[in-house]
Design an enzyme around this catalytic site. Structure first.
Site: not given
Lengths: 639, 73
Positions: A316-317
């Site tokens: 995930l960013d």
């Protein structure tokens, strides 16, 4: 008298329904005549009539198909039913035609339910719109609204276009698009989507997207394309089915020629359509993708569904994905005798002269506490901060470099306070009044409300490795990760570092899903096994490019999307097993003499219905989603 | 002039109907292409609206045993 009957006859579905009911009644009548009163003649007559009633429609369709040189399933059934009559098998003929009609009716009904999600989306598109023309509200077809025209939507009305609110405010339910049950507050300047409902209030909307050029239409189109996309397993089955039907017909003729066993040959014709097999994967995919669409999750096709079902790692960013992407003021640490409110007040006066993103939450917080005068003079020092004057006092606000530049020194308590703010993962804004340190404001990009819950849910779903990939500095990244329960953090990354990490995870044997905002994450998203975009309702690019697009900014949709993919994959496999067992079982039964025409048709239709019913299980809401099991805080959604 | 019309039916229960309907539509005058999607019930027809209006398409589909309605998209 005749007109209603003619209307029924002209309508294929209603005609078939009535023919099926009459045929069924005749069969019941015939069975009663034989077993209740021993009237063999009446039995034969009613069976013959039942076969004619149900068979007439089948034969008529077979004839129509033949005229356009199409060899239809109806033709096989007609030949079988007529053949059965010739050899005196009245009951078999009546049962085969009745079951063929009744089965098809039930199948169409249940199939309609698996297609229900798409139908609901289509229904969400309003057909008429009220536009203001020459100052008067006029009702026009939704597709004929012009760009930039003002559309009027009253309380309870569906918004007919994509657009921007120019006047009024309302709670708008976006459930049709985002799957979000909680309405979002919309007022002047907010963007609204066609298909959403203004639950109260009146809105005037400037149209920016009409008809096929709305987010709703694009979603419908994408859902349809996804449902039509053939999974690899389906292509294999279709090739098999292409050979299966002619193969069985040749077998039937061969069996008749060799053994002279006409009932056997006719029974083969009845089971020549591998119905359950050809719909086994499509119904699962239609139901799975439809179910996902209802929750505002767009899965781009059977293939992506299969990939997503295998995911065991998630990358995930951080900014904008795990966090809101909007910094907020989280702590105020006064130094040297000034009080908290005063510190905030003076800092906000300085910040009001600038439009730096870090200043916005400070100004908002100060406004909430009282009136905010404007600074008399503001000087911005790029990369450092700003120096302002107000009421004869000088205010400096910025980072450490600003204070080194101004020659303002830090004493021990100030150093400790600064270390504390940074240690908690905040971005510090240091403030001095008249050349003397006054305090530190800590700002942070807050994790999304449901981030921690979503991570826990993902782990429960079986995603055993979750990694944060961010371009941000390690300290704030670690702080956010700790707060939401992520233990693997890769910080200070450039886009190509993210890509390299995804490749590395894959080399380690993981099936990796990547979720990010699509700009600096683009290479990593492209490399991941499944790319996921969030908040896609606002950006059409995300709808177009991601394998899975979550319409709402809701991290809890992530475990839901993976759970739906897995369930659909499982469902497809179950259906394949059911269908293959039916084909093998039917053929074995026919050749062993245990399965005759009526029972062959019955088993065939039952297998089709079982496969559809199994797929329909996917349409149910997963347990987590049921109302009452969980309460969510109300939060406005800005599209 | 060729136009593209979209019709929808929610009565398909077996993919065997797909080729049948496609053939029936293609046999009409002025129909350049017809595509039937079983999974979604979507029917796309490229036709000359002067030679074969949308109503005629609906009639042809009805003759194969299915009810379809014209759709905006």
């Amino acid at each position: 008298m005749f007109t209603p009957i003619l209307t029924i006859l002209r309508h294929p579905a209603s005609r078939r329904k009535w023919l099926t009911i009459i045929s069924g009644a005749l069969i019941v009548f015939g069975l009663t005549a034989l077993y209740g009163f021993g009237l063999r003649g009446l039995w034969a007559a009613s069976m013959l009539a039942a076969a004619f009633v149900a068979g007439s429609d089948i034969a008529w369709r077979a004839f129509h198909a033949l005229r356009i040189r199409h060899f239809s399933i109806e033709l096989l059934v007609t030949v079988a039913a007529v053949g059965a009559l010739f050899i005196g098998e009245y009951w078999e003929s009546a049962a085969v035609t009745f079951l063929f009609m009744f089965g098809a009716w039930l199948e169409a009904r249940t199939m309609r339910q698996t297609r229900g999600a798409l139908a609901d989306l289509l229904k969400a598109a309003p057909e008429v719109a009220t536009v203001i023309r020459d100052g008067e509200p006029v009702e026009v077809p939704a597709a004929s609204v012009l760009l930039d025209e003002i559309v009027l939507v009253r309380a309870g009305g569906r918004i007919p276009v994509d657009g921007e609110v120019t006047e009024g405010s309302a709670a708008v339910s976006e459930a049709a698009i985002t799957g979000e049950p909680i309405p979002a507050e919309k007022s002047a300047g907010s963007h609204v989507h066609a298909g959403t409902i203004a639950e109260n209030g009146v809105l005037r909307i400037r149209a920016t997207g009409i008809g096929a050029d709305t987010t709703l239409a694009r979603i419908i189109r994408r859902v349809e394309e996804a449902q039509e996309e053939r999974a690899p397993s389906q292509r294999m089955i279709e090739r098999f089915a292409q050979w299966y039907t002619p193969g069985i017909m040749v077998l039937a003729i061969g069996a008749w020629a060799v053994t002279g066993n006409l009932p056997l040959a006719l029974t083969l014709l009845v089971v020549a359509c591998p119905g359950a097999l050809v719909i086994s994967t499509p119904v699962s995919i239609v139901a799975g993708i439809g179910r996902a669409a209802r929750s505002g999750i767009l899965i781009k096709g059977g293939q992506h569904l299969e990939h997503a079902g295998r995911i065991n790692m998630l990358a995930l960013d951080k900014t904008g994905t795990l966090t809101e992407g909007k910094p907020s003021l989280t702590e105020i640490v006064p130094l040297g005798g000034i009080d908290r409110a005063e510190l905030l007040h003076w800092t906000a006066i300085a910040e009001s002269g600038s439009d730096h993103p870090l200043g916005r939450p400070i100004i908002e917080a100060a406004r909430a506490e009282g009136a905010l005068p404007a600074a008399d003079k503001v000087e911005e020092l790029a990369g450092m901060g700003l120096v302002a004057e107000h009421d004869g006092r000088q205010i400096a606000a910025g980072n450490r470099r600003l204070f080194d530049h101004l020659g303002i020194s830090f004493d021990a308590p100030a150093e400790a306070a600064l270390a504390g703010v940074m240690g908690r993962g905040r971005t510090p804004v240091i403030v001095a009044l008249d050349g003397k340190l006054a305090g530190i404001l800590g700002l942070s990009d807050q994790p999304r409300a449901m981030a921690a819950a979503a991570m826990a849910e993902l782990r429960r779903t079986g995603i055993n490795r979750i990694a944060m990939l961010t371009g941000d500095q390690p300290q704030p990244a670690q702080a956010i990760a700790a707060e939401i329960g992520i233990d693997e953090v890769h910080a200070a990354l450039m886009p190509e570092d993210k890509l390299a990490l995804i490749r590395q995870f894959q080399a380690e044997g993981h099936h990796v899903a990547m979720i990010g905002d699509g700009i600096n994450d683009a290479p990593a998203l492209a490399a991941a096994d499944t790319s996921i975009a969030m908040g896609a309702a606002g950006t059409d690019v995300a709808i177009e490019t991601a394998d899975i697009a979550l319409m709402a900014d809701d991290l809890l949709k992530l475990p839901e999307a993976i759970a739906i993919s897995r369930a659909t994959l499982r469902n497809m496999r179950q259906n394949l097993v059911i269908a293959l067992l039916t084909v093998v079982g039917l053929l074995a039964g026919v050749f062993s003499g245990d399965v005759h025409m009526a029972s062959g048709m019955l088993i065939h239709q039952l297998s089709v219905l079982i496969v559809i019913a199994n797929a329909m299980r996917l349409m149910r809401r997963p347990r987590r989603d049921r109302p009452g099991s969980q309460s969510r805080p109300l939060r406005p959604v800005e599209a | 002039m060729s136009t593209k019309s979209i019709l929808r039916s929610d009565e398909f229960s077996c993919p065997s109907c797909v080729t049948k309907i496609e053939k029936a539509l293609s046999a009409l005058p002025g129909v350049a292409a017809a595509k039937v999607h079983f999974n979604t019930g979507r029917i796309e027809v490229e036709h000359d609206a002067a030679a074969t209006p949308v109503d005629a398409l609906v009639q042809a589909i009805r003759a194969t045993g299915y009810e379809a309605r014209p759709a905006a998209f």
